[in-house]
Design a protein around this motif. Structure first.
Motif, PDB file in Angstrom:
ATOM      1  N   GLY A  86      31.861 -18.155 122.163  1.00 40.76           N
ATOM      2  CA  GLY A  86      31.746 -18.539 120.757  1.00 40.76           C
ATOM      3  C   GLY A  86      30.305 -18.521 120.271  1.00 40.76           C
ATOM      4  O   GLY A  86      30.036 -18.215 119.107  1.00 40.76           O
ATOM      5  N   ILE A  87      29.361 -18.836 121.148  1.00 37.23           N
ATOM      6  CA  ILE A  87      27.968 -18.849 120.709  1.00 37.23           C
ATOM      7  C   ILE A  87      27.244 -17.544 121.070  1.00 37.23           C
ATOM      8  O   ILE A  87      26.499 -17.000 120.268  1.00 37.23           O
ATOM      9  N   LEU A  88      27.513 -17.001 122.284  1.00 36.74           N
ATOM     10  CA  LEU A  88      26.736 -15.830 122.706  1.00 36.74           C
ATOM     11  C   LEU A  88      27.142 -14.557 121.972  1.00 36.74           C
ATOM     12  O   LEU A  88      26.298 -13.725 121.644  1.00 36.74           O
ATOM     13  N   ILE A  89      28.444 -14.381 121.714  1.00 33.56           N
ATOM     14  CA  ILE A  89      28.888 -13.145 121.058  1.00 33.56           C
ATOM     15  C   ILE A  89      28.275 -12.996 119.659  1.00 33.56           C
ATOM     16  O   ILE A  89      27.686 -11.947 119.356  1.00 33.56           O
ATOM     17  N   PRO A  90      28.329 -14.025 118.778  1.00 30.45           N
ATOM     18  CA  PRO A  90      27.650 -13.857 117.485  1.00 30.45           C
ATOM     19  C   PRO A  90      26.149 -13.600 117.636  1.00 30.45           C
ATOM     20  O   PRO A  90      25.591 -12.758 116.928  1.00 30.45           O
ATOM     21  N   LEU A  91      25.486 -14.293 118.572  1.00 26.96           N
ATOM     22  CA  LEU A  91      24.048 -14.082 118.762  1.00 26.96           C
ATOM     23  C   LEU A  91      23.758 -12.645 119.179  1.00 26.96           C
ATOM     24  O   LEU A  91      22.837 -12.007 118.667  1.00 26.96           O
ATOM     25  N   MET A  92      24.573 -12.116 120.115  1.00 28.97           N
ATOM     26  CA  MET A  92      24.344 -10.748 120.586  1.00 28.97           C
ATOM     27  C   MET A  92      24.607  -9.737 119.480  1.00 28.97           C
ATOM     28  O   MET A  92      23.831  -8.803 119.281  1.00 28.97           O
ATOM     29  N   LEU A  93      25.721  -9.917 118.748  1.00 33.63           N
ATOM     30  CA  LEU A  93      26.028  -8.986 117.658  1.00 33.63           C
ATOM     31  C   LEU A  93      24.894  -8.978 116.646  1.00 33.63           C
ATOM     32  O   LEU A  93      24.488  -7.923 116.148  1.00 33.63           O
ATOM     33  N   ASP A  94      24.365 -10.163 116.336  1.00 29.06           N
ATOM     34  CA  ASP A  94      23.265 -10.251 115.379  1.00 29.06           C
ATOM     35  C   ASP A  94      22.042  -9.487 115.881  1.00 29.06           C
ATOM     36  O   ASP A  94      21.388  -8.775 115.120  1.00 29.06           O
ATOM     37  N   LYS A  95      21.738  -9.645 117.167  1.00 27.12           N
ATOM     38  CA  LYS A  95      20.609  -8.918 117.770  1.00 27.12           C
ATOM     39  C   LYS A  95      20.810  -7.406 117.636  1.00 27.12           C
ATOM     40  O   LYS A  95      19.870  -6.654 117.409  1.00 27.12           O
ATOM     41  N   LEU A  96      22.066  -6.949 117.801  1.00 24.04           N
ATOM     42  CA  LEU A  96      22.387  -5.521 117.724  1.00 24.04           C
ATOM     43  C   LEU A  96      22.565  -5.057 116.278  1.00 24.04           C
ATOM     44  O   LEU A  96      23.015  -3.937 116.024  1.00 24.04           O
ATOM     45  N   ASN A  97      22.249  -5.954 115.319  1.00 25.34           N
ATOM     46  CA  ASN A  97      22.403  -5.628 113.894  1.00 25.34           C
ATOM     47  C   ASN A  97      23.834  -5.299 113.491  1.00 25.34           C
ATOM     48  O   ASN A  97      24.067  -4.504 112.591  1.00 25.34           O
ATOM     49  N   ILE A  98      24.798  -5.903 114.192  1.00 26.26           N
ATOM     50  CA  ILE A  98      26.199  -5.798 113.766  1.00 26.26           C
ATOM     51  C   ILE A  98      26.540  -7.116 113.081  1.00 26.26           C
ATOM     52  O   ILE A  98      26.147  -8.184 113.562  1.00 26.26           O
ATOM     53  N   ASP A  99      27.237  -7.048 111.933  1.00 26.94           N
ATOM     54  CA  ASP A  99      27.540  -8.267 111.201  1.00 26.94           C
ATOM     55  C   ASP A  99      28.399  -9.210 112.048  1.00 26.94           C
ATOM     56  O   ASP A  99      29.553  -8.907 112.345  1.00 26.94           O
TER      57      ASP A  99
END
Lengths: 469, 469
Positions: free
Chosen positions: B426-439
């Motif tokens: 729940g926390i790591l997936i949004p953080l990683m997507l954000d780093k990869l510039n995926i909404d």
């Protein structure tokens, strides 16, 4: 926070946002490090130098980015150089952490300097005893103003209003008014309208500053004043006040007491926070995280999430019970156990889509008796079409995977049934909860998931029991 | 929509909101009925009488409440009495429905009367051919202004700005300025600041009207002007501009072109809509309903939902595949099939809670490298504590239901494992997507559910296969 604060700040601030924040809009790492080092070294001079040029919201961001222990030290080290309006920009938990360790004398001195709305924002969450003690230390006029705001209910317009405003009588001329503004010392820091009041302080109208500037000196105020149709009762809930601002694109509105006397001004910048909070709250409630803030500690977070999970456990147990009814069927054909979560999960997702639309539309009052029939029909149609499409997909797949056309037909039929029920539940449950005055954002999701789980498992396993084994 | 519109409206409107809207904030049934009847009877006089006193947003609400066919008739019947600014208050689909049936001549006449921001709002979604045709019918000065706004990218500050503003040179005195305002005819309807520009139109500063009113007539404008720190480049995305308004509590900001020349003004009331839209969008994306509007038709709704459901079907099939691995285990012990959805569903709910917090914090830039470690630790702890609590609850229940303590222990262990993994995902997936510039709002939920389903089924059935059968 407030309009006056805003303009005063932008006049004196000279740090460029680009230097404080990095490319990604987050405070730059070296700025944080510098501050941390200065706190550790108790280097007050260095801290003052960095902080004095920050906007209150930048200082708020800085406080939030620091470790909890550093926050209190920073405020202690800055002493009376600390701009208390920054506390209106941080989460409640952080604000309370800081305020509880400060001496009441310091808080009393600091809040006098703030606009009433900011002062109230800081005082309202404090222990009643501390609040009374602080108020007792504040000069009479300011104390009366704060007391009056604090006497209004929590989250009311009266709590959010500014008590500083300029009011003039209707019989004054434009020339008199301009002279008054030029000669009076203790005007609010900034204002964009004058209010027109009668001798008993009753609100008569408002004059925009541009009307004053355009009129000749002999024109009377009453001839250029406009009606104040959207005066806000001080008791009104802040959310309702925000809706009026949004609907009529107001920039500010007079706040009046129960006798229509002008008591303050509500400005759009305070309302923007309310609008955003309310939009956020609904969706947080949909996910069962209520009024959680990012800075909440482990205990309060665990507690707030627990309740929601407990309710969902009940839902899951009901679903299990349905599966339990068909245990003999599953024992005969284990493929049913493999496939059954697909039907339930697709229904759950489709139901959540419809429900999210419905909850949002209810919150913005975009759904009503005139269009609800239209929307229910649309949702049913969409549910049926997508149900058919996914029935074909999953039916073919299941038939191929387990080499059984009847199994494919059963899961296809169950899929259509569940997608249509999901659409119905997704729209009708929020509408019904709203009619019963239960917040649809908080309660819808549990009921919708229960429906899609129960119908999903029951339709699939029931049809299988009838037709397959 | 715009500041000037707003004030002009509130000056002339006399219908009381309470008469138009019922207690529940929805347009009263008898008002709608009256309008419907008048439309059917082509009673233009009656329609004009009802509509002339409505605020543009009230007229917008009325249009949305009518049946689609009635909407076009209403606008046709009102003719040039129809206030086009109401079209800025309705959903895009409804706006297009109305605009496409109107003759371009009528639209051209109407948009000239609007502020540029409202006119652009109506023109920007039209077919290029119609747009060009309408622009060609508009007088030169107004056409140039609209053309310039439309040349800026979609959803940019340049599209949302008003081209009407008052600008003065720095060497003017306050007296000169007031005389200019008194004597000039074609000023904007309402304004709250003057902008100070050099002879090449470069922005030098701004003066709030209250500073003008407080200063003596001999004071020079350059001595009371303030820095305009937050001038907005016209190319800037409206969302970024909205964040600046929010951060610095601005009421309006100058919009400048690439050479720092003043081209327009962005006001908070336009920005409020953007702020609310952005907050809404994230949560709609979390539920997979993207940019759907309430008035979208069946086909576009079905299509927008289908994609999301298809992705979720893939997730559900992966979960099924995991169950399929353990089909022999389930065949031996059907209780596993009954209980397995509980573990997956609790993990799904816990993961969604964490994810919603994370996605929102990323959108408001409240989560960053300084506090992400703290938040990950908190989420893990909360997940572990709630995992333990629910492990006890469900372990006891399962042991009692199926009379098997080992089964209780297995489901309890699986519950702890899945709740901790749910927190991490729940926390790591949004953080990683954000780093990869995926909404993170659009993509997080699919990945999180996949993790909680796969881990939930695998942990529970795997442990059962090892320990129970």
């Amino acid at each position: 926070m407030s309009e006056t604060e805003n303009n005063r700040e932008s006049q004196t601030t000279s740090t460029d946002g680009a230097e404080f924040y990095g490319e990604d809009g987050v405070i730059r790492a070296d700025v944080i490090e510098q501050i941390s080092d200065a706190i550790e070294a108790s280097d007050v001079e260095q801290l003052n130098r960095t902080v004095e040029n920050l906007h209150e919201s930048e200082l708020g961001d800085l406080i939030e980015a620091l470790e909890p222990s550093e926050r209190q030290e920073l405020v202690a080290l800055l002493g009376d150089q600390f701009d208390f309006s920054a506390l209106t920009e941080v989460d409640e938990a952080i604000r309370m952490d800081i305020v509880t360790v400060l001496p009441n004398e310091q808080i009393a001195l600091a809040v006098q300097e703030l606009d009433t709305d900011d002062a109230v924002y800081i005082l309202e969450d404090m222990e009643e005893e501390d609040q009374a003690d602080i108020l007792a230390k504040i000069p009479f006029t300011e104390r009366i103003r704060l007391r009056r705001s604090l006497d209004y209910p929590e989250e009311s317009a009266g709590r959010r209003m500014q008590s500083e405003f300029v009011a003039v009588p209707p019989y004054w001329t434009v020339g008199q008014t301009i002279d008054y503004l030029r000669d009076t010392e203790d005007l609010p820091d900034s204002f964009s309208q004058l209010y027109v009041i009668d001798p008993t302080f009753r609100l008569v109208g408002a004059v925009d500053l541009d009307s004053i500037l355009r009129a000749g000196r002999d024109v009377r105020v009453e001839d250029i004043q406009r009606e104040t149709r959207h005066a806000i009762p001080a008791e009104m809930d802040q959310e309702e006040a925000a809706q009026i601002f949004e609907q009529y694109d107001l920039l500010s509105a007079a706040v009046v007491d129960e006798n229509d006397r002008l008591v303050g001004v509500l400005t759009i910048d305070d309302v923007v926070d309310v609008i955003q909070q309310e939009a956020e709250e609904d969706f947080k409630r949909l996910a069962g995280i209520g009024d959680e803030e990012l800075s909440d500690n482990v205990i309060s977070t665990t507690r707030s999430r627990f309740v929601w999970l407990l309710v969902n456990l009940a839902t899951a147990i009901i679903a299990s019970y349905i599966i339990g009814i068909f245990d003999a069927t599953i024992e005969q054909m284990v493929a049913l156990a493999v496939l059954m979560p697909i039907v339930a999960s697709m229904g759950g997702n489709a139901g959540t889509q419809t429900m999210t639309v419905a909850v949002r539309a209810l919150a913005t009052k975009d759904i009503d008796i005139y269009n609800s029939g239209r929307i229910i029909r649309r949702e049913l149609t969409v549910g049926f079409i997508n149900g058919m499409l996914f029935a074909m997909l999953i039916g073919l797949m299941a038939a191929a995977w387990f080499g059984s056309v009847p199994l494919g037909l059963v899961i296809a039929t169950a899929m259509i049934i569940n997608m249509v029920c999901a659409a119905l539940a997704g729209i009708l449950i929020p509408l019904m909860l709203d009619k019963l005055n239960i917040d649809p954002a908080s309660a819808s999701s549990v009921f919708v998931t229960t429906v899609t789980d129960v119908v999903g498992f029951f339709a699939f396993l029931g049809l299988a029991a009838l037709l397959l084994v």
